[in-house]
Design a protein around this motif. Structure first.
Motif, PDB file in Angstrom:
ATOM      1  N   ALA A  61       1.868   5.698 -10.921  1.00  0.00           N
ATOM      2  CA  ALA A  61       2.944   5.071 -11.694  1.00  0.00           C
ATOM      3  C   ALA A  61       3.631   3.987 -10.883  1.00  0.00           C
ATOM      4  O   ALA A  61       3.964   2.908 -11.405  1.00  0.00           O
ATOM      5  CB  ALA A  61       3.953   6.129 -12.130  1.00  0.00           C
ATOM      6  N   PHE A  62       3.837   4.250  -9.605  1.00  0.00           N
ATOM      7  CA  PHE A  62       4.450   3.250  -8.730  1.00  0.00           C
ATOM      8  C   PHE A  62       3.559   2.016  -8.628  1.00  0.00           C
ATOM      9  O   PHE A  62       4.035   0.875  -8.695  1.00  0.00           O
ATOM     10  CB  PHE A  62       4.675   3.856  -7.349  1.00  0.00           C
ATOM     11  CG  PHE A  62       5.287   2.917  -6.354  1.00  0.00           C
ATOM     12  CD1 PHE A  62       6.657   2.818  -6.242  1.00  0.00           C
ATOM     13  CD2 PHE A  62       4.493   2.134  -5.523  1.00  0.00           C
ATOM     14  CE1 PHE A  62       7.231   1.953  -5.316  1.00  0.00           C
ATOM     15  CE2 PHE A  62       5.056   1.269  -4.612  1.00  0.00           C
ATOM     16  CZ  PHE A  62       6.433   1.180  -4.504  1.00  0.00           C
ATOM     17  N   ALA A  63       2.268   2.236  -8.454  1.00  0.00           N
ATOM     18  CA  ALA A  63       1.330   1.129  -8.344  1.00  0.00           C
ATOM     19  C   ALA A  63       1.304   0.289  -9.616  1.00  0.00           C
ATOM     20  O   ALA A  63       1.269  -0.949  -9.571  1.00  0.00           O
ATOM     21  CB  ALA A  63      -0.072   1.653  -8.021  1.00  0.00           C
ATOM     22  N   ALA A  64       1.346   0.951 -10.768  1.00  0.00           N
ATOM     23  CA  ALA A  64       1.338   0.224 -12.039  1.00  0.00           C
ATOM     24  C   ALA A  64       2.590  -0.623 -12.203  1.00  0.00           C
ATOM     25  O   ALA A  64       2.549  -1.729 -12.761  1.00  0.00           O
ATOM     26  CB  ALA A  64       1.215   1.213 -13.195  1.00  0.00           C
ATOM     27  N   ALA A  65       3.711  -0.139 -11.679  1.00  0.00           N
ATOM     28  CA  ALA A  65       4.987  -0.853 -11.835  1.00  0.00           C
ATOM     29  C   ALA A  65       5.154  -1.979 -10.835  1.00  0.00           C
ATOM     30  O   ALA A  65       5.856  -2.959 -11.114  1.00  0.00           O
ATOM     31  CB  ALA A  65       6.146   0.128 -11.700  1.00  0.00           C
ATOM     32  N   VAL A 119       0.864  -1.184   0.000  1.00  0.00           N
ATOM     33  CA  VAL A 119       0.000   0.000   0.000  1.00  0.00           C
ATOM     34  C   VAL A 119       0.900   1.233   0.000  1.00  0.00           C
ATOM     35  O   VAL A 119       1.852   1.317   0.787  1.00  0.00           O
ATOM     36  CB  VAL A 119      -0.933   0.013   1.224  1.00  0.00           C
ATOM     37  CG1 VAL A 119      -1.869   1.218   1.172  1.00  0.00           C
ATOM     38  CG2 VAL A 119      -1.717  -1.282   1.321  1.00  0.00           C
ATOM     39  N   VAL A 120       0.612   2.198  -0.875  1.00  0.00           N
ATOM     40  CA  VAL A 120       1.509   3.340  -1.045  1.00  0.00           C
ATOM     41  C   VAL A 120       0.731   4.650  -1.077  1.00  0.00           C
ATOM     42  O   VAL A 120      -0.408   4.706  -1.548  1.00  0.00           O
ATOM     43  CB  VAL A 120       2.344   3.185  -2.341  1.00  0.00           C
ATOM     44  CG1 VAL A 120       1.447   3.222  -3.580  1.00  0.00           C
ATOM     45  CG2 VAL A 120       3.434   4.246  -2.438  1.00  0.00           C
ATOM     46  N   TRP A 121       1.359   5.685  -0.546  1.00  0.00           N
ATOM     47  CA  TRP A 121       0.847   7.050  -0.665  1.00  0.00           C
ATOM     48  C   TRP A 121       1.983   7.948  -1.089  1.00  0.00           C
ATOM     49  O   TRP A 121       3.141   7.788  -0.667  1.00  0.00           O
ATOM     50  CB  TRP A 121       0.296   7.550   0.674  1.00  0.00           C
ATOM     51  CG  TRP A 121      -0.122   9.000   0.635  1.00  0.00           C
ATOM     52  CD1 TRP A 121      -1.327   9.504   0.249  1.00  0.00           C
ATOM     53  CD2 TRP A 121       0.694  10.134   0.989  1.00  0.00           C
ATOM     54  NE1 TRP A 121      -1.325  10.876   0.334  1.00  0.00           N
ATOM     55  CE2 TRP A 121      -0.097  11.292   0.789  1.00  0.00           C
ATOM     56  CE3 TRP A 121       2.004  10.279   1.435  1.00  0.00           C
ATOM     57  CZ2 TRP A 121       0.389  12.573   1.027  1.00  0.00           C
ATOM     58  CZ3 TRP A 121       2.498  11.564   1.674  1.00  0.00           C
ATOM     59  CH2 TRP A 121       1.690  12.688   1.480  1.00  0.00           C
ATOM     60  N   SER A 122       1.671   8.923  -1.931  1.00  0.00           N
ATOM     61  CA  SER A 122       2.624   9.949  -2.334  1.00  0.00           C
ATOM     62  C   SER A 122       1.908  11.283  -2.376  1.00  0.00           C
ATOM     63  O   SER A 122       0.693  11.346  -2.623  1.00  0.00           O
ATOM     64  CB  SER A 122       3.218   9.625  -3.713  1.00  0.00           C
ATOM     65  OG  SER A 122       3.997  10.707  -4.197  1.00  0.00           O
TER      66      SER A 122
END
Length: 323
Positions: A168-172, A157-160
């Motif tokens: 872009a991070f999630a897609a990668a 799980v990421v937040w920016s």
């Protein structure tokens, strides 16, 4: 002869498993008294917000002394340039000959992620399955690779601050994006903070029992921090270096100056945990936190690894500095 390794040379050789082993060994060596790691002096020019840090170390096992000159230049962000740039100079401890000059950018990214992985393996609950990331830049991607090698995470799980960066991070990586930092903390078993923040982006009131935190992103400045004082107070804190933490970590120094806790709260080093001289996690419900500034001994250990690989593979450029 002195070996010159450019960033492309480094990227052609460096791998996280090897850096993980080198960094883990370096911290254990420090705890056993076989390495030297002074507090890094910071130089600031009048009228400039740039800082220049001299990160030095020497290792008996590596047979090497090293210094990394790190330039932290916030104005570079508006110039489209890296905020942090660095170069590593190493010498042989036996005869003082200059062994190598190495671009520090990739070295810093890999050894930082490796240190987080070493700390996570030592401090996180083995059943941790959700990795949370505050920040979605290049360092976050390297952390995913490093941490998924030590624990079998099922979700990321990421937040920016920038939605496009998070997407872009999630897609990668296959990560899920979160609406707020609090949402990431609520989901995470292991949390990595990876932002160059001056003010806290994570609050201790969000911490759940059993959480492990790697506080990584704040630059080595005593007025910058990612974790608030309550978060530092609630956690069992392990540092990469006591001297460095008490010299340049805002996460440590701000609550210390406010009297939130005493120096004994941040006295235990990662290497001491690795060799069993200090306890790691003592309870499944305990909140643990690795305060990662990044230290010159990690750079030295990675440099030793790279010099040896380069010599075996014929990578890099030799020059005679005494010519």
């Amino acid at each position: 002869m002195t070996l010159i390794l450019t960033r492309s040379d480094v990227l052609a050789m460096i791998t996280l498993p090897e850096v993980f082993a080198a960094v883990r060994g370096a911290h254990a060596e420090l705890a056993r008294g076989a390495a030297v790691l002074p507090a890094p002096p910071a130089m600031r020019l009048p009228g400039s917000d740039a800082a220049f840090l001299v990160m030095a170390a020497a290792s008996r096992g590596a047979g090497m002394a090293a210094v990394k000159l790190l330039a932290d230049v916030p104005a570079n962000r508006d110039r489209g340039l890296p905020v942090q740039r660095s170069a590593i100079l190493t010498v042989n401890t036996e005869d003082g000959a200059c062994a190598a000059l190495i671009d520090g950018g990739a070295v810093t990214r890999f050894r930082t992620a490796a240190a987080s992985a070493v700390a996570t393996a030592a401090l996180a609950r083995p059943e941790s399955r959700v990795l949370g990331l505050i920040g979605a830049g290049a360092l976050a991607r390297t952390h995913v690779e490093a941490l998924t090698a030590v624990l079998p995470f099922e979700r990321i799980v990421v937040w920016s601050r920038t939605d496009a960066t998070a997407r872009a991070f999630a897609a990668a990586t296959g990560a899920e994006t979160a609406g707020t930092p609090a949402d990431v903390v609520a989901a995470a078993d292991v949390l990595c903070t990876l932002t160059p923040s001056k003010d806290p982006v994570v609050l201790g009131e969000w911490f759940r029992p059993g959480l492990h935190v790697n506080a990584v992103g704040a630059p080595p400045r005593p007025d910058h921090r990612e974790i608030d004082s309550e978060g530092m107070r609630r956690a069992r804190v392990v540092v990469d270096s006591r001297l460095s933490a008490l010299h340049e970590s805002g996460d440590v120094l701000i609550p210390l100056r406010a009297g939130v806790f005493g120096a004994e709260h941040v006295a235990d080093e990662l290497g001491e945990v690795l060799i069993g001289a200090k306890p790691g996690r003592t309870d499944p419900a305990q909140i643990t936190l690795f305060n990662s500034l990044g230290v010159g001994l990690q750079d030295l250990a990675t440099a030793r690894l790279l010099v040896d690989l380069a010599r075996r593979r014929g990578i890099g450029t030799d020059i005679d500095l005494a010519a």
